[in-house]
Write a protein that holds these residues in place. Structure first.
Motif, PDB file in Angstrom:
ATOM      1  N   THR A   1     -13.909 -62.573  22.979  1.00 11.81           N
ATOM      2  CA  THR A   1     -13.704 -61.149  22.775  1.00 11.81           C
ATOM      3  C   THR A   1     -14.387 -60.680  21.486  1.00 11.81           C
ATOM      4  O   THR A   1     -14.592 -61.469  20.556  1.00 11.81           O
ATOM      5  CB  THR A   1     -12.205 -60.813  22.694  1.00 11.81           C
ATOM      6  N   THR A   2     -14.688 -59.394  21.435  1.00 11.52           N
ATOM      7  CA  THR A   2     -15.317 -58.837  20.236  1.00 11.52           C
ATOM      8  C   THR A   2     -14.431 -59.000  19.003  1.00 11.52           C
ATOM      9  O   THR A   2     -14.933 -59.393  17.933  1.00 11.52           O
ATOM     10  CB  THR A   2     -15.669 -57.362  20.458  1.00 11.52           C
ATOM     11  N   PRO A   3     -13.128 -58.724  19.072  1.00 11.53           N
ATOM     12  CA  PRO A   3     -12.268 -58.960  17.900  1.00 11.53           C
ATOM     13  C   PRO A   3     -12.302 -60.410  17.421  1.00 11.53           C
ATOM     14  O   PRO A   3     -12.235 -60.672  16.210  1.00 11.53           O
ATOM     15  CB  PRO A   3     -10.879 -58.562  18.384  1.00 11.53           C
ATOM     16  N   THR A   4     -12.404 -61.356  18.353  1.00 11.73           N
ATOM     17  CA  THR A   4     -12.468 -62.765  17.975  1.00 11.73           C
ATOM     18  C   THR A   4     -13.735 -63.054  17.185  1.00 11.73           C
ATOM     19  O   THR A   4     -13.714 -63.816  16.212  1.00 11.73           O
ATOM     20  CB  THR A   4     -12.416 -63.658  19.228  1.00 11.73           C
ATOM     21  N   VAL A   5     -14.848 -62.451  17.589  1.00 13.50           N
ATOM     22  CA  VAL A   5     -16.106 -62.632  16.845  1.00 13.50           C
ATOM     23  C   VAL A   5     -15.964 -62.054  15.441  1.00 13.50           C
ATOM     24  O   VAL A   5     -16.381 -62.670  14.454  1.00 13.50           O
ATOM     25  CB  VAL A   5     -17.278 -61.966  17.593  1.00 13.50           C
ATOM     26  N   TYR A   6     -15.345 -60.873  15.343  1.00  6.00           N
ATOM     27  CA  TYR A   6     -15.162 -60.242  14.032  1.00  6.00           C
ATOM     28  C   TYR A   6     -14.214 -61.040  13.127  1.00  6.00           C
ATOM     29  O   TYR A   6     -14.291 -60.930  11.900  1.00  6.00           O
ATOM     30  CB  TYR A   6     -14.620 -58.822  14.202  1.00  6.00           C
ATOM     31  N   GLU A   7     -13.335 -61.836  13.718  1.00  2.00           N
ATOM     32  CA  GLU A   7     -12.452 -62.668  12.906  1.00  2.00           C
ATOM     33  C   GLU A   7     -13.235 -63.743  12.153  1.00  2.00           C
ATOM     34  O   GLU A   7     -12.797 -64.221  11.107  1.00  2.00           O
ATOM     35  CB  GLU A   7     -11.404 -63.337  13.796  1.00  2.00           C
ATOM     36  N   ARG A   8     -14.390 -64.101  12.676  1.00  2.00           N
ATOM     37  CA  ARG A   8     -15.174 -65.189  12.097  1.00  2.00           C
ATOM     38  C   ARG A   8     -16.424 -64.723  11.354  1.00  2.00           C
ATOM     39  O   ARG A   8     -16.911 -65.416  10.467  1.00  2.00           O
ATOM     40  CB  ARG A   8     -15.569 -66.163  13.215  1.00  2.00           C
ATOM     41  N   PHE A   9     -16.941 -63.554  11.733  1.00  2.00           N
ATOM     42  CA  PHE A   9     -18.158 -63.043  11.109  1.00  2.00           C
ATOM     43  C   PHE A   9     -18.001 -61.547  10.832  1.00  2.00           C
ATOM     44  O   PHE A   9     -17.494 -60.810  11.666  1.00  2.00           O
ATOM     45  CB  PHE A   9     -19.369 -63.274  12.010  1.00  2.00           C
ATOM     46  N   ARG A  10     -18.472 -61.113   9.644  1.00  2.00           N
ATOM     47  CA  ARG A  10     -18.307 -59.717   9.242  1.00  2.00           C
ATOM     48  C   ARG A  10     -19.130 -58.777  10.120  1.00  2.00           C
ATOM     49  O   ARG A  10     -18.674 -57.694  10.472  1.00  2.00           O
ATOM     50  CB  ARG A  10     -18.721 -59.547   7.780  1.00  2.00           C
ATOM     51  N   ASP A  11     -20.372 -59.179  10.413  1.00  2.00           N
ATOM     52  CA  ASP A  11     -21.275 -58.319  11.158  1.00  2.00           C
ATOM     53  C   ASP A  11     -22.425 -59.159  11.698  1.00  2.00           C
ATOM     54  O   ASP A  11     -22.420 -60.393  11.578  1.00  2.00           O
ATOM     55  CB  ASP A  11     -21.810 -57.183  10.267  1.00  2.00           C
ATOM     56  N   ARG A  12     -23.414 -58.489  12.277  1.00  2.00           N
ATOM     57  CA  ARG A  12     -24.543 -59.194  12.859  1.00  2.00           C
ATOM     58  C   ARG A  12     -25.319 -59.983  11.807  1.00  2.00           C
ATOM     59  O   ARG A  12     -25.747 -61.111  12.051  1.00  2.00           O
ATOM     60  CB  ARG A  12     -25.479 -58.189  13.537  1.00  2.00           C
ATOM     61  N   GLU A  13     -25.510 -59.402  10.618  1.00  2.00           N
ATOM     62  CA  GLU A  13     -26.242 -60.100   9.572  1.00  2.00           C
ATOM     63  C   GLU A  13     -25.514 -61.368   9.139  1.00  2.00           C
ATOM     64  O   GLU A  13     -26.154 -62.373   8.800  1.00  2.00           O
ATOM     65  CB  GLU A  13     -26.457 -59.164   8.373  1.00  2.00           C
ATOM     66  N   ASP A  14     -24.197 -61.322   9.157  1.00  2.00           N
ATOM     67  CA  ASP A  14     -23.415 -62.505   8.800  1.00  2.00           C
ATOM     68  C   ASP A  14     -23.618 -63.609   9.838  1.00  2.00           C
ATOM     69  O   ASP A  14     -23.711 -64.791   9.499  1.00  2.00           O
ATOM     70  CB  ASP A  14     -21.935 -62.130   8.703  1.00  2.00           C
ATOM     71  N   ILE A  15     -23.708 -63.234  11.107  1.00  2.00           N
ATOM     72  CA  ILE A  15     -23.977 -64.212  12.160  1.00  2.00           C
ATOM     73  C   ILE A  15     -25.355 -64.831  11.978  1.00  2.00           C
ATOM     74  O   ILE A  15     -25.526 -66.053  12.034  1.00  2.00           O
ATOM     75  CB  ILE A  15     -23.873 -63.555  13.555  1.00  2.00           C
ATOM     76  N   LEU A  16     -26.354 -63.992  11.734  1.00  2.00           N
ATOM     77  CA  LEU A  16     -27.716 -64.488  11.567  1.00  2.00           C
ATOM     78  C   LEU A  16     -27.821 -65.399  10.343  1.00  2.00           C
ATOM     79  O   LEU A  16     -28.504 -66.426  10.378  1.00  2.00           O
ATOM     80  CB  LEU A  16     -28.689 -63.322  11.436  1.00  2.00           C
ATOM     81  N   ARG A  17     -27.146 -65.032   9.263  1.00  2.00           N
ATOM     82  CA  ARG A  17     -27.175 -65.847   8.057  1.00  2.00           C
ATOM     83  C   ARG A  17     -26.549 -67.215   8.323  1.00  2.00           C
ATOM     84  O   ARG A  17     -27.086 -68.253   7.927  1.00  2.00           O
ATOM     85  CB  ARG A  17     -26.430 -65.125   6.928  1.00  2.00           C
ATOM     86  N   ALA A  18     -25.414 -67.208   8.996  1.00  2.00           N
ATOM     87  CA  ALA A  18     -24.744 -68.471   9.320  1.00  2.00           C
ATOM     88  C   ALA A  18     -25.606 -69.323  10.240  1.00  2.00           C
ATOM     89  O   ALA A  18     -25.682 -70.550  10.082  1.00  2.00           O
ATOM     90  CB  ALA A  18     -23.393 -68.192   9.974  1.00  2.00           C
TER      91      ALA A  18
END
Length: 230
Positions: free
Chosen positions: A41-58
């Motif tokens: 779910t989208t909320p689950t993704v937000y629990e682990r990453f702040r935003d798209r840039e945070d995902i790309l950085r990780a």
């Protein structure tokens, strides 16, 4: 009983993000799309990453660490070159994300452990310090990366893929051998500026066209774990 969290969920999210980025670039990488591709779910993704840039950085830091781990198991520069190519061809989606906007912040000011591993080994073989071999390393990096992208995006298969793979290794060794024979160094144009420092995270510096230094300031550390800063 409450449902137990999936320990592999973050990995699934990052894998989904790399596939989306490889297929459609920036426009395709939304938090909703990542959640759907990762089957969460989208909320689950937000629990682990702040935003798209945070995902790309990780994703970048994770991929760099995995590449570094593979290179660390080699003993020679030629073996490291081969391991680099194998990694790039086996992880083509994540590898592609790793080099999008590599010369721009924030990627420019993140640690590049594999780049530094190669420079250290060049120093052991040729003498000097790792930083004195930055320009040589860029030549070798361009050779390896160019080969990887030609194979990955060009669809090379069979005998052609094999020949491109080993031609890169041969060229890699030839460049180093030529550098070893040259007492004055091999370069065209201006010498490498002492204040142009790459791949060293917070110590990295880039001289912009106006003569001012670009450095990372006040960034929060990304949500990644066990990353090498070598």
């Amino acid at each position: 009983m409450p449902r137990q969290p999936d320990p592999d969920l973050e990995q699934l999210i990052l894998e989904a993000a790399s596939r989306l980025w490889a297929r459609g670039g920036e426009k395709s990488l939304t938090m909703r799309a990542v959640a759907k591709a990762a089957r969460t779910t989208t909320p689950t993704v937000y629990e682990r990453f702040r935003d798209r840039e945070d995902i790309l950085r990780a994703l970048r830091l994770k991929t760099r660490q995995e590449l570094f781990n593979q290179l660390s198991r080699t003993r020679t520069l030629a073996q490291a070159c081969q391991a680099y190519l194998e990694f790039a061809l086996q992880h083509r989606e994540a590898y592609g994300v790793l080099f999008d906007a590599i010369a721009q912040p924030p990627s420019l000011h993140e640690p590049w452990p594999s780049f530094n591993l190669f420079r250290q080994r060049l120093a052991w073989r040729l003498g000097g310090t790792p930083r004195t071999h930055t320009r040589l390393m860029l030549s070798l990096w361009a050779l390896m990366h160019g080969t990887a992208m030609l194979v990955n995006r060009g669809g090379a298969e069979g005998a052609l893929r094999t020949q491109m793979f080993h031609a890169c290794i041969d060229g890699f060794e030839a460049v180093i051998a030529a550098a070893a024979r040259s007492k004055s160094g091999m370069h065209s144009g201006p010498k490498w500026p002492a204040n142009l420092i790459l791949g060293e995270a917070d110590r990295s510096q880039v001289l912009n066209p106006r003569g001012k230094h670009g450095r990372r300031r006040g960034r929060t550390k990304p949500k990644t774990r066990n990353q090498s800063h070598r």
